[in-house]
Design an enzyme around this catalytic site. Structure first.
Site, PDB file in Angstrom:
ATOM      1  N   HIS A  49       0.850  -1.192   0.000  1.00  0.00           N
ATOM      2  CA  HIS A  49       0.000   0.000   0.000  1.00  0.00           C
ATOM      3  C   HIS A  49       0.884   1.240   0.000  1.00  0.00           C
ATOM      4  O   HIS A  49       2.102   1.153   0.183  1.00  0.00           O
ATOM      5  CB  HIS A  49      -0.928   0.002   1.225  1.00  0.00           C
ATOM      6  CG  HIS A  49      -0.199   0.012   2.530  1.00  0.00           C
ATOM      7  ND1 HIS A  49      -0.022  -1.114   3.294  1.00  0.00           N
ATOM      8  CD2 HIS A  49       0.433   1.006   3.179  1.00  0.00           C
ATOM      9  CE1 HIS A  49       0.667  -0.807   4.370  1.00  0.00           C
ATOM     10  NE2 HIS A  49       0.975   0.475   4.323  1.00  0.00           N
TER      11      HIS A  49
HETATM   12  C1  T46 Z   1       2.899   0.766   6.881  1.00  0.00           C
HETATM   13  C2  T46 Z   1       3.672  -0.470   7.157  1.00  0.00           C
HETATM   14  C3  T46 Z   1       5.153  -0.210   7.293  1.00  0.00           C
HETATM   15  C4  T46 Z   1      -4.506  -0.253  13.183  1.00  0.00           C
HETATM   16  O1  T46 Z   1      -5.644  -0.464  13.618  1.00  0.00           O
HETATM   17  N1  T46 Z   1      -3.730   0.739  13.735  1.00  0.00           N
HETATM   18  C5  T46 Z   1      -2.475   1.014  13.306  1.00  0.00           C
HETATM   19  O2  T46 Z   1      -1.822   1.935  13.834  1.00  0.00           O
HETATM   20  C6  T46 Z   1      -1.944   0.232  12.217  1.00  0.00           C
HETATM   21  C7  T46 Z   1      -0.547   0.514  11.709  1.00  0.00           C
HETATM   22  C8  T46 Z   1      -2.715  -0.758  11.686  1.00  0.00           C
HETATM   23  N2  T46 Z   1      -3.960  -0.992  12.158  1.00  0.00           N
HETATM   24  C9  T46 Z   1      -4.737  -2.111  11.595  1.00  0.00           C
HETATM   25  C10 T46 Z   1      -5.073  -2.008  10.112  1.00  0.00           C
HETATM   26  C11 T46 Z   1      -5.188  -3.469   9.714  1.00  0.00           C
HETATM   27  O3  T46 Z   1      -6.483  -3.938  10.017  1.00  0.00           O
HETATM   28  O4  T46 Z   1      -3.950  -3.297  11.737  1.00  0.00           O
HETATM   29  C12 T46 Z   1      -4.195  -4.183  10.660  1.00  0.00           C
HETATM   30  C13 T46 Z   1      -2.891  -4.569   9.951  1.00  0.00           C
HETATM   31  O5  T46 Z   1      -2.384  -3.426   9.245  1.00  0.00           O
HETATM   32  P1  T46 Z   1      -1.732  -3.540   7.795  1.00  0.00           P
HETATM   33  O6  T46 Z   1      -2.298  -4.678   7.070  1.00  0.00           O
HETATM   34  O7  T46 Z   1      -1.827  -2.180   7.159  1.00  0.00           O
HETATM   35  O8  T46 Z   1      -0.200  -3.866   8.159  1.00  0.00           O
HETATM   36  P2  T46 Z   1       1.084  -3.765   7.227  1.00  0.00           P
HETATM   37  O9  T46 Z   1       2.180  -4.457   7.928  1.00  0.00           O
HETATM   38  O10 T46 Z   1       0.795  -4.188   5.846  1.00  0.00           O
HETATM   39  O11 T46 Z   1       1.389  -2.172   7.164  1.00  0.00           O
HETATM   40  C14 T46 Z   1       1.796  -1.480   8.314  1.00  0.00           C
HETATM   41  C15 T46 Z   1       1.073  -0.123   8.398  1.00  0.00           C
HETATM   42  O12 T46 Z   1      -0.336  -0.329   8.370  1.00  0.00           O
HETATM   43  C16 T46 Z   1       1.451   0.787   7.254  1.00  0.00           C
HETATM   44  O13 T46 Z   1       1.020   2.107   7.511  1.00  0.00           O
HETATM   45  O14 T46 Z   1       3.387   1.679   6.247  1.00  0.00           O
HETATM   46  O15 T46 Z   1       3.201  -1.229   8.271  1.00  0.00           O
END
Ligand code: T46
Length: 141
Positions: A49
């Site tokens: 993303h």
């Molecule tokens: C990024 C990379 C480096 C929350 O509720 N609060 C938060 O502060 C974050 C970061 C995530 N979430 C929720 C959103 C999703 O339902 O946690 C779940 C997993 O997040 P995501 O699939 O976006 O995780 P990554 O590892 O793909 O990405 C994360 C960050 O979301 C993103 O901003 O830049 O780490």
């Protein structure tokens, strides 16, 4: 933005080391949120993303994580393989992270609170915004 930053390292082999960074000094924004990602199986890919406005700083206190940044025109690879460095990732950058070592931990300092509306999770939509000049030249690699 979008570059490796090396930390100062204080200590010695007998007592261990301490590294630190400060917002608005070592990294160019105020930190509003910190999160961390752990217990990730080896070879897992996360990310996939971009963010409309969010700036972030990624570091890996233990392990090896490869981060691929993509501004829609070019891609660059960075290896977070030491607790002595971190990676600034600005807005308008598509990111993929690859867990290359067991128990690697990714820590992230973010410039804003969590807001799902700031995420672009569809690559075609990301490319469309790049073409429309959404970030002007603010997402250079
Ligand atoms: C990024 C990379 C480096 C929350 O509720 N609060 C938060 O502060 C974050 C970061 C995530 N979430 C929720 C959103 C999703 O339902 O946690 C779940 C997993 O997040 P995501 O699939 O976006 O995780 P990554 O590892 O793909 O990405 C994360 C960050 O979301 C993103 O901003 O830049 O780490």
């Amino acid at each position: 933005m979008n570059k490796i930053i090396s930390f100062k390292k204080l200590g010695n082999d007998s007592i261990g080391f301490l590294s630190f960074f400060e917002s608005n000094k070592d990294i160019p924004f105020e930190i509003k949120r910190i999160y961390y990602i752990y217990d990730v199986p080896i070879n897992t890919k996360r990310g996939m993303h971009a963010h409309k406005e969010l700036n972030q700083f990624l570091w890996c206190p233990y392990g090896i994580i490869k981060v691929v940044l993509d501004n829609g025109c070019e891609k660059k690879e960075f290896l977070l393989d030491s607790p002595e460095k971190g990676l600034l990732v600005g807005k308008g950058i598509w990111r993929d992270m690859y867990w290359l070592k067991e128990n690697s931990v990714l820590c992230v300092a973010a410039s804003d609170y969590y807001n799902e509306k700031d995420y672009i999770r569809n690559y075609d939509e990301f490319l469309k915004l790049v073409k429309e000049g959404y970030w002007k030249d603010e997402n250079k690699l």
